[in-house]
Design a protein around this motif. Structure first.
Motif, PDB file in Angstrom:
ATOM      1  N   GLN A  69     -38.012 -49.052  -5.113  1.00 11.38           N
ATOM      2  CA  GLN A  69     -39.263 -49.578  -4.562  1.00 11.38           C
ATOM      3  C   GLN A  69     -39.376 -49.413  -3.051  1.00 11.38           C
ATOM      4  O   GLN A  69     -40.437 -49.100  -2.530  1.00 11.38           O
ATOM      5  N   ARG A  70     -38.280 -49.622  -2.330  1.00 18.68           N
ATOM      6  CA  ARG A  70     -38.323 -49.541  -0.871  1.00 18.68           C
ATOM      7  C   ARG A  70     -37.455 -48.406  -0.325  1.00 18.68           C
ATOM      8  O   ARG A  70     -37.199 -48.350   0.878  1.00 18.68           O
ATOM      9  N   GLY A  71     -37.010 -47.535  -1.207  1.00 15.01           N
ATOM     10  CA  GLY A  71     -36.287 -46.353  -0.786  1.00 15.01           C
ATOM     11  C   GLY A  71     -35.014 -46.645  -0.024  1.00 15.01           C
ATOM     12  O   GLY A  71     -34.424 -47.733  -0.123  1.00 15.01           O
ATOM     13  N   ASP A 124     -40.905 -49.994   4.172  1.00 14.96           N
ATOM     14  CA  ASP A 124     -40.305 -48.678   3.996  1.00 14.96           C
ATOM     15  C   ASP A 124     -40.836 -48.015   2.726  1.00 14.96           C
ATOM     16  O   ASP A 124     -41.073 -48.687   1.717  1.00 14.96           O
ATOM     17  N   PRO A 125     -41.017 -46.695   2.751  1.00 15.36           N
ATOM     18  CA  PRO A 125     -41.583 -46.007   1.594  1.00 15.36           C
ATOM     19  C   PRO A 125     -40.623 -45.928   0.426  1.00 15.36           C
ATOM     20  O   PRO A 125     -39.419 -45.728   0.592  1.00 15.36           O
ATOM     21  N   GLY A 126     -41.168 -46.077  -0.762  1.00 14.21           N
ATOM     22  CA  GLY A 126     -40.376 -45.948  -1.974  1.00 14.21           C
ATOM     23  C   GLY A 126     -40.405 -44.532  -2.506  1.00 14.21           C
ATOM     24  O   GLY A 126     -41.065 -43.644  -1.943  1.00 14.21           O
ATOM     25  N   SER A 186     -43.651 -42.471  -1.451  1.00 16.16           N
ATOM     26  CA  SER A 186     -44.738 -43.269  -0.877  1.00 16.16           C
ATOM     27  C   SER A 186     -45.275 -42.617   0.394  1.00 16.16           C
ATOM     28  O   SER A 186     -44.515 -42.098   1.213  1.00 16.16           O
ATOM     29  N   LEU A 187     -46.602 -42.635   0.515  1.00 13.65           N
ATOM     30  CA  LEU A 187     -47.337 -42.125   1.677  1.00 13.65           C
ATOM     31  C   LEU A 187     -47.307 -40.611   1.791  1.00 13.65           C
ATOM     32  O   LEU A 187     -47.720 -40.055   2.806  1.00 13.65           O
ATOM     33  N   GLU A 188     -46.816 -39.920   0.742  1.00 12.18           N
ATOM     34  CA  GLU A 188     -46.870 -38.465   0.704  1.00 12.18           C
ATOM     35  C   GLU A 188     -47.693 -38.031  -0.501  1.00 12.18           C
ATOM     36  O   GLU A 188     -47.705 -38.700  -1.539  1.00 12.18           O
ATOM     37  N   LYS A 189     -48.377 -36.890  -0.366  1.00 12.01           N
ATOM     38  CA  LYS A 189     -49.170 -36.378  -1.485  1.00 12.01           C
ATOM     39  C   LYS A 189     -48.259 -36.009  -2.655  1.00 12.01           C
ATOM     40  O   LYS A 189     -47.225 -35.372  -2.471  1.00 12.01           O
ATOM     41  N   LEU A 245     -52.068 -39.820  -2.190  1.00 13.69           N
ATOM     42  CA  LEU A 245     -50.893 -40.290  -1.459  1.00 13.69           C
ATOM     43  C   LEU A 245     -50.229 -41.372  -2.303  1.00 13.69           C
ATOM     44  O   LEU A 245     -50.838 -42.413  -2.562  1.00 13.69           O
ATOM     45  N   TRP A 246     -48.992 -41.132  -2.732  1.00 13.33           N
ATOM     46  CA  TRP A 246     -48.295 -42.089  -3.597  1.00 13.33           C
ATOM     47  C   TRP A 246     -48.211 -43.441  -2.908  1.00 13.33           C
ATOM     48  O   TRP A 246     -47.955 -43.538  -1.707  1.00 13.33           O
TER      49      TRP A 246
END
Length: 381
Positions: free
Chosen positions: A359-361, A368-370, A64-67, A74-75
């Protein structure tokens, strides 16, 4: 009904035909056998934090939030329900975003060798898109898990615009499963007294109009015949859909939903059960009703061998396999992700790769990013 540790697969003929002769009849009255399962014990966690059986490997395909590799996308946050689609020599994995107000869904495109070639949005501007379902005509039904939420039919290939399908009812949608044999769509509802629904399109496979029904049966019924009744107002303008039919059968937190060979399996997280609806006989039964090793039942998918793969929301963050010979055992465990949940299990078209998300890593909080994983190995054919 007294809680007890047993697993029972209660459908034989139709499911056996779909699953290549799997021994469902032998499993009909078998009790659960906790053990290593068909793939053996889990090894210590790998570099990606996944405990897997011997012969299986993993990679992280998106965070999440990374290309996403080789894309500008951005995922999304909170990756949830998913499905795979054949795309020429490659394939596509679709994933929902269970985020309020912006929700939606996206896709990752893979080449024949498994390399990632692109990622892109396929649905925008929706609300808390949880699970959904794949259609035989290769669209993705993305479901809003909010009061009076809708189903959106989306294009995994990113060509056609997504379309709302209000005739399928406005309620707290969780998952869909398409029954092409009877030309209906089954749906779960994620509330404590949620309904189990059946939508019959007026002109198959056009989902723009049709009849919405809800299952009818005693509240405490766990097996036997059930019936269906028409929901008078699918738009739920005045009353919730589950409250419009007297005698509708409540299910404690409907979650995942999967159809194969005349049977629709669905999960209820509130009582940790996996149900089977035999569509030909119009009967229900319990496939799993225990507290371990599978805890926090959620998304569910299956394979051609007859194995069900059920993801946990809670428990010890595993995907467990339920086999036709009545064994339930962990297949993969995600280490160090306390507070997250496992979502979106789906197999590549050739059955050799399993995709799912945490889902929330490892953070476990709602912001929080997954991350989305791929597991490759010798899955049973």
């Amino acid at each position: 009904m007294e809680r007890r540790g047993f697993l029972k697969v209660s459908v034989a003929g139709a499911a056996a035909a779909a699953f290549g002769g799997a021994s469902w009849l032998n499993a009909f009255s078998a009790t659960a056998a906790d053990g290593d399962g068909p793939y053996g014990p889990l090894l210590p966690p790998d570099a990606n934090g996944l405990a897997l059986p011997q012969g299986f490997t993993s990679r992280i395909v998106a965070r999440s939030l990374e290309k996403v590799t080789n894309s500008s996308y951005l995922w999304h946050m909170a990756p949830d329900g998913g499905a795979c689609y054949a795309d020429g020599d490659g394939w596509i994995y679709v994933s929902n975003s269970e985020v309020p107000l912006i929700g939606g869904a996206a896709a990752v495109k893979f080449a024949a060798d498994g390399s990632i070639t692109d990622a892109y949005r396929i649905l925008d501007g929706t609300n808390v898109n949880c699970a959904g379902g794949k259609t035989p005509w290769n669209t993705w039904l993305s479901c809003e898990e909010v009061d009076r939420g809708e189903v959106f039919e989306t294009d995994p290939f990113g060509v056609n615009d997504a379309v709302a399908r209000p005739a399928m009812g406005r309620f707290k949608h969780e998952a869909c499963a398409v029954d092409p044999d009877r030309q209906v769509v089954y749906m779960t509802e994620d509330v404590g007294d949620g309904g189990f629904y059946r939508f019959t399109p007026s002109a198959w496979p056009d989902l723009s109009a049709g009849t919405l029904e809800i299952m009818v049966g005693p509240e405490d019924q766990t097996s036997g015949a059930v019936t269906w009744a028409v929901v008078p107002d699918p738009s739920a303008d005045d009353d919730d859909t589950r409250d419009q039919v007297e005698g509708s059968k409540p299910f404690d937190g409907g979650e995942g939903c999967y159809y194969a060979g005349g049977v629709c399996w669905f999960t209820t997280k509130g009582d940790n059960r996996v149900w089977a609806y035999d569509a030909a006989a119009s009967t229900i039964s319990l496939t799993y009703d225990a507290d371990e090793p599978l805890s926090g039942v959620d998304n569910v998918t299956g394979t051609s061998s007859g194995d069900l793969f059920v993801a946990e929301d809670g428990g010890n963050l595993e995907i467990c396999v339920i086999t036709p010979d009545a064994v339930v055992a962990p297949f993969v465990r995600v280490d160090g992700h306390d507070g997250s949940e496992i979502t979106g299990p789906a197999f590549s078209p050739d059955g050799t790769r399993l995709y799912f998300s945490s889902q929330r890593g490892s953070g476990g909080g709602t912001t929080d990013p997954g991350m989305t994983f791929e597991v490759t190995g010798p899955f049973r054919a």
